[in-house]
Motif scaffolding. Structure first.
Motif, PDB file in Angstrom:
ATOM      1  N   GLU A 138      -5.134   2.625   0.342  1.00 57.96           N
ATOM      2  CA  GLU A 138      -5.272   0.912   0.348  1.00 57.96           C
ATOM      3  C   GLU A 138      -4.682   0.374   1.307  1.00 57.96           C
ATOM      4  N   CYS A 139      -4.768   1.091   2.781  1.00 61.45           N
ATOM      5  CA  CYS A 139      -4.434  -0.052   3.553  1.00 61.45           C
ATOM      6  C   CYS A 139      -5.174   1.205   4.721  1.00 61.45           C
ATOM      7  N   ARG A 142     -10.476  -2.941   1.618  1.00 56.47           N
ATOM      8  CA  ARG A 142      -8.849  -3.067   1.910  1.00 56.47           C
ATOM      9  C   ARG A 142      -8.602  -4.060   3.160  1.00 56.47           C
ATOM     10  N   ALA A 174       0.669  -0.859   0.188  1.00 54.28           N
ATOM     11  CA  ALA A 174       0.122   0.192   0.378  1.00 54.28           C
ATOM     12  C   ALA A 174       1.137   0.940   0.422  1.00 54.28           C
TER      13      ALA A 174
END
Length: 514
Positions: free
Chosen positions: A349-350, A369, A296
């Motif tokens: 993304e995370c 995610r 990420a």
């Protein structure tokens, strides 16, 4: 059959779903039972001793039917000048002290009912009224004795006794006493929860570890991290025994003490089983999530508590760690996280969840995610892909280790890798070029940079933000919102709108009447 996804549904399942409630307290209690079950006398004594004027009563969902009788019982026994407020629908997990809701009524103390994670609070003094579940001390101690006498564990000389807080009223005294009668040569390490705590304004408020020591066993400070509980007992000489059912407390215990033999005793079923056999599987699942976090480039710091002490220093520490790794971070709070809420942040993304130990581990299968813990983030951002299986969930321990690392820096950590070098991903099995953020403090000269956004503050001062992951994500989307098209379209003609209510507007049946 129509396909129903996690992020969009008709909501019919929420209406037709059957919920099975396991009540730890009977729905009907007498006045005397309320005094015993919910420690009314002790609560009144703590309130009078602290001279609290505005007291918030926090109940979990399963205890809300008892909130009114408890309120009345307390109101009859405290001074008329003291005000009581019932809190429901906690901001985050019900195991945590909801200091946010307590501040809405300007409370100077809080009484927490039901299961509690016992995390150190940051602002308010807390009185804990724990749920008291039944347990047979003799049967529990006999199970521990049988395990210690087995040939595989005959070399164990120390028992680390951990239990759900609901069994603290029997485990700390009766189970330990029964076990000492059966195993007099065995050393017993255990803790007893503090039923009233103060905010950490003064280190002297914390109880000393040397207090309450007895012959043959050691009563340690429950607010210390779990590594200090086992003391000098090595995994080869120690057996960890947990009293309680399947819960997040047991899962956290297995992860943070992966090198120990762990057994659990469920008082409800009166069964004992070995838990350490599942530890490796849990660690492998967490390691897979760590590898996804390693790929990420944009990380969201998800605030899952506003009451646990040191959550603000931890958030600051996480921002510094992410920035040092040339990644982008956003700090967000959404209350109780669910897949629909977090799916709104597609550019992230995370997520790294800052919450109490019992709420830090979320099953990521339902989420778009991955969601990791602060310690897993530190592991994911290491230059080398290595993990010994050690696991930390305590805020204080993470910050202490960071402070020690700053005072004693490792020489090898000063080596800077080539930022343009591709990184191999264990998730995809391919090399990838990571997006780097924060590489230069100088503003970009190129005015066509798609990642730059313009900010205007309250003083109407313009500022240019070049490293914006959200702006880059917006430029990559096909739909970027409604276009203003100022001056391009002919203004519409004003028309009379509908009148009435949604079930039947005035012009809905115009054709039928004619």
């Amino acid at each position: 059959m129509a396909e129903v996804t996690t992020f969009s549904s008709s909501g019919e399942d929420a209406i037709t779903r059957t919920i099975n409630l396991h009540e730890d307290v009977p729905s009907v209690l007498s006045e005397a039972d309320y005094d015993i079950t919910f420690d009314v006398a002790r609560t009144v004594e703590e309130i009078e001793r602290g001279d609290y004027k505005r007291i918030a009563l926090q109940f979990p969902d399963e205890f809300l039917p008892h909130s009114v009788p408890i309120f009345k019982a307390l109101k009859l026994k405290i001074a008329p000048s003291r005000e009581l407020y019932v809190l429901a629908d906690t901001t985050y997990g019900s195991c945590c002290v909801d200091e946010v809701a307590a501040q809405h009524v300007d409370a100077d103390a809080l009484v927490h009912y039901g299961h509690a994670c016992m995390s150190q609070t940051s602002r308010l003094p807390v009185i804990y009224v724990l749920c008291k579940k039944t347990v047979d001390p003799a049967h529990c101690a006999s199970n521990i004795q049988a395990i210690l006498r087995s040939s595989a564990l005959s070399s164990k000389t120390t028992v680390v006794l951990r239990y759900d807080v609901a069994y603290a009223h029997r485990a700390a005294d009766e189970i330990v006493a029964e076990l000492k009668l059966r195993q007099p040569s065995c050393k017993i390490l255990h803790t007893t929860p503090q039923l009233s705590t103060q905010p950490p304004s003064d280190k002297s408020q914390r109880p000393a570890q040397s207090q309450n020591k007895h012959t043959g066993d050691c009563l340690l400070d429950p607010v210390e991290d779990a590594s200090q509980l086992v003391g000098d007992a090595s995994p080869e000489e120690s057996l960890m025994f947990y009293v309680g059912g399947e819960s997040l407390t047991l899962t956290n215990l297995m992860l943070t003490h992966a090198s120990y033999e762990i057994y659990s005793y469920n008082p409800a079923t009166r069964e004992t089983r070995q838990e350490s056999s599942r530890t490796n599987k849990l660690l492998m699942r967490r390691y897979a999530v760590v590898q996804k976090a390693r790929d990420a480039d944009v990380i969201g710091i998800l605030v899952g508590t506003l009451g646990v002490a040191n959550y603000l220093p931890l958030i600051k520490h996480l921002r510094n760690v992410i920035n040092k790794a040339h990644k982008k971070s956003y700090t967000i709070t959404v209350g109780k996280p669910n897949p629909a809420k977090l799916a709104n942040f597609l550019e992230i993304e995370c997520f790294v969840l800052v919450a109490c130990p019992e709420n830090s581990l979320l099953e990521s299968k339902q989420f778009l995610r991955p969601i990791i813990t602060p310690y897993e983030l530190e592991v994911a951002l290491q230059p080398t892909q290595s993990w010994t299986g050690r696991y930390v969930l305590d805020f204080d321990q993470l910050l202490r280790e960071h402070a020690d690392a700053v005072q004693n820096p490792d020489v090898s950590e000063g080596e800077q890798d080539d930022l343009d070098q591709p990184v191999f991903s264990l998730v995809t099995g391919k090399y990838r070029h990571a997006q780097r953020y924060g590489g230069s403090d100088e503003p970009s000269v190129n005015g066509k940079d798609s990642s730059a956004i313009i900010l205007r503050n309250q003083d109407n001062t313009l500022a240019r933000l070049d490293d914006s992951a959200a702006a880059k994500f917006l430029q990559s989307r096909i739909f970027q919102g409604l276009e203003p098209r100022v001056g391009e379209d002919v203004p519409s003609v004003l028309e009379q709108g509908r009148s009435g209510i949604a079930r039947g507007y005035a012009d809905d049946h115009g054709d039928d009447d004619s």
